[in-house]
Enzyme design. Structure first.
Site, short mmCIF file in Angstrom:
data_model
loop_
_atom_site.label_atom_id
_atom_site.label_comp_id
_atom_site.label_asym_id
_atom_site.label_seq_id
_atom_site.Cartn_x
_atom_site.Cartn_y
_atom_site.Cartn_z
CE1 TYR A 142 -4.25 1.03 -0.28
CE2 TYR A 142 -4.45 -1.21 0.56
CZ TYR A 142 -4.99 -0.10 -0.08
OH TYR A 142 -6.29 -0.15 -0.52
CB THR B 53 -5.04 3.51 -21.87
OG1 THR B 53 -4.82 3.50 -23.28
CG2 THR B 53 -6.48 3.87 -21.58
CG ASP C 212 -8.54 10.14 -24.12
OD1 ASP C 212 -7.57 9.35 -24.14
OD2 ASP C 212 -9.66 9.82 -23.68
NE ARG D 54 -7.30 -3.88 -19.41
CZ ARG D 54 -7.48 -4.00 -20.72
NH1 ARG D 54 -6.82 -4.90 -21.42
NH2 ARG D 54 -8.33 -3.23 -21.35
CE LYS E 31 -7.60 1.75 -24.90
NZ LYS E 31 -8.63 2.82 -24.99
CD GLU F 250 -4.72 5.49 0.79
OE1 GLU F 250 -4.68 6.36 1.68
OE2 GLU F 250 -5.69 4.75 0.60
C1 LIG Z 1 -9.65 3.15 -24.18
C2 LIG Z 1 -9.96 4.59 -24.02
C3 LIG Z 1 -10.28 5.16 -22.78
C4 LIG Z 1 -10.61 4.36 -21.55
O1 LIG Z 1 -9.73 3.47 -21.12
P1 LIG Z 1 -10.14 2.30 -20.12
O2 LIG Z 1 -8.83 1.87 -19.61
O3 LIG Z 1 -10.88 1.30 -20.93
O4 LIG Z 1 -11.00 2.89 -19.03
C5 LIG Z 1 -10.44 6.53 -22.70
N1 LIG Z 1 -10.31 7.30 -23.79
C6 LIG Z 1 -10.05 6.79 -25.00
C7 LIG Z 1 -9.91 7.70 -26.17
C8 LIG Z 1 -9.86 5.42 -25.15
O5 LIG Z 1 -9.63 4.93 -26.37
#
Ligand SMILES: *Cc1c(COP(=O)(O)O)cnc(C)c1O
Length: 428
Positions: free
Chosen positions: A63, A235, A209, A244, A238, A65
């Site tokens: 932990y 994220t 994003d 993740r 990807k 925090e």
């Molecule tokens: C995949 C994605 C997210 C969210 O990610 P999670 O890990 O699935 O919550 C947010 N914004 C965009 C543009 C994404 O492609």
């Protein structure tokens, strides 16, 4: 009895198998599935063995925090340097002042941005979901669309692309406090500088994003949102090919607000095993190999787009600049869902997707979204995209005519080809 002969490899996941054979069997089945299918979901990838190992470590027992040097729990001798390495590598790779590597995933990362800059009821503008945006950009069914006033922009019908003049008009009319650029089904380069100009004009905070394209940016295969965006949200799992998780990056002026929003605003203890795996992935992403990977992802997507277009498929926006393709199946006289399901039976894993101005319902839309990040991680070259396009073409026809024999044939061909391209982190 386990063998002591070093020539005999230890069974994978032996402890899980001993404790919980049901789960061990499912993990094993998933390994086989990921090994012998062509995975084309645009948000998915294969992480390296190193990233995989880092996620399965005792760091998860801890932990922590707070932030490095400012924790609420003792015993951070090893955790602080892990998080410091992850932050430092993110800053160097993306050229930002500040990085927060604690968000549990992309959606909570975006929610933290709202918490940092908005009050409930304030206006947020993002690409609308059916046009290719993400739920968390203010779409109605998401908390971000119920606690905040979401205004959505789209793409032009004729071009399938964002028209910044339309975005500007909408922003001037609606006066959002926060603007999101980026999305989940955007096959074209995002004009970060153009969005930044609009955000400045209306006094909004601009969030890029880049969840889908972070790896392409890191590898120099897509322009960077730095220094145009106030905040960069991504994220890590990807195209960036990490575990993740997620990161928020920003200029120094927003660092405190972002950090406070993530913890204690939204989260408790960070997932330290994930942080370690993010650090490993960022180290990998800074290599020449990864640069080559990022460019190959785009080259493969472009080649696939050309091969599909040559077979009469309509691509939204006419093609791609990045890792994904959006096919509009309307001219093929079949919906996205039955095709996605037939492709799954044929060992080609994709998702059905709305296309801009879709005449069909979101749960039974007209499109398919295809991505090349995972198959490129396995080493498939651009020359192989003709084979992939031909399989897709055959399965679309088979789905329309109910020709299950062809689906079964393609399934065998896919499995056969995949044996030539072993996947990282999986048994051969
Ligand atoms: C995949 C994605 C997210 C969210 O990610 P999670 O890990 O699935 O919550 C947010 N914004 C965009 C543009 C994404 O492609």
């Amino acid at each position: 009895m386990t063998s002591t002969n070093p020539a005999v490899p230890a069974p994978r996941h032996a402890a899980v198998a001993a404790t919980d054979p049901e789960i061990a069997a499912l993990i094993g089945a998933e390994e086989r599935l990921q090994a012998d299918t062509l995975r084309m979901i645009a948000s998915e990838n294969y992480v390296s063995q190193a990233v995989l190992e880092a996620t399965g470590t005792v760091l998860q027992n801890k932990y922590s925090e707070g932030y490095p040097g400012r924790r609420y729990y003792e015993g951070q001798q090893n955790i602080d340097p892990v998080e410091e390495l992850a932050r430092q590598r993110a800053k160097e790779l993306f050229g930002v002042d500040h990085a927060n590597v604690q968000p549990y995933s992309g959606s909570p990362a975006n929610l933290a941005v709202y918490l940092a800059f908005l009050q409930p009821g304030d206006t947020v503008m993002g690409m609308s979901l059916p046009m290719g945006g993400h739920l968390t950009h203010g779409w109605g069914v998401s908390a971000t669309g119920t606690w905040f006033r979401g205004v959505g922009y789209g793409v032009r019908r004729e071009t399938g692309r964002v028209d910044l003049d339309e975005v500007r008009d909408l922003a001037l009319r609606e006066r959002p406090k926060l603007i999101f650029c980026g999305g989940t089904a955007v096959p074209r380069t995002i004009d970060f500088a153009g969005f930044a100009e609009i955000a400045r004009e209306v006094g909004a905070v601009l969030v890029a994003d880049v969840a889908h394209i972070a790896g392409l940016i890191a590898g120099g295969a897509h322009p960077s949102p730095v220094p145009h965006a106030d905040v960069v949200s991504t994220t890590t799992h990807k195209t960036l090919r990490g575990p993740r998780g997620a990161m928020l990056m920003c200029r120094e002026e927003h660092a405190k607000a972002i950090d406070r929003a993530v913890f204690p605003g939204l989260q408790g203890g960070p997932h330290n095993h994930t942080t370690a795996a993010i650090a490993v992935a960022l180290k990998e992403a800074a290599t020449e190999d990864f640069r080559a990977y990022a460019h190959q992802v785009v080259a493969n997507a472009r080649a696939l787009g050309e091969q599909l277009a040559a077979r009469g498929f309509d691509l939204v926006s006419g093609g791609t600049d990045n890792h994904l393709l959006l096919i509009d199946l309307t001219s093929k006289e079949i919906g996205g869902k039955p095709v996605a399901q037939a492709l799954d039976r044929a060992g080609i894993v994709v998702n059905y997707n709305s296309v801009p101005f879709d005449q069909r319902k979101p749960f039974d839309p007209s499109g398919l979204r295809l991505g090349t990040p995972a198959l490129t991680s396995r080493g498939l070259p651009a020359e192989r995209m003709a084979t992939v396009a031909e399989w897709i073409d055959r399965v679309v026809t088979a789905a329309r005519t109910g020709d299950e024999d062809t689906v079964v044939k393609v399934r065998a061909e896919v499995a056969e080809l995949m044996t030539e391209y072993p996947a990282p982190g999986l048994p051969v």
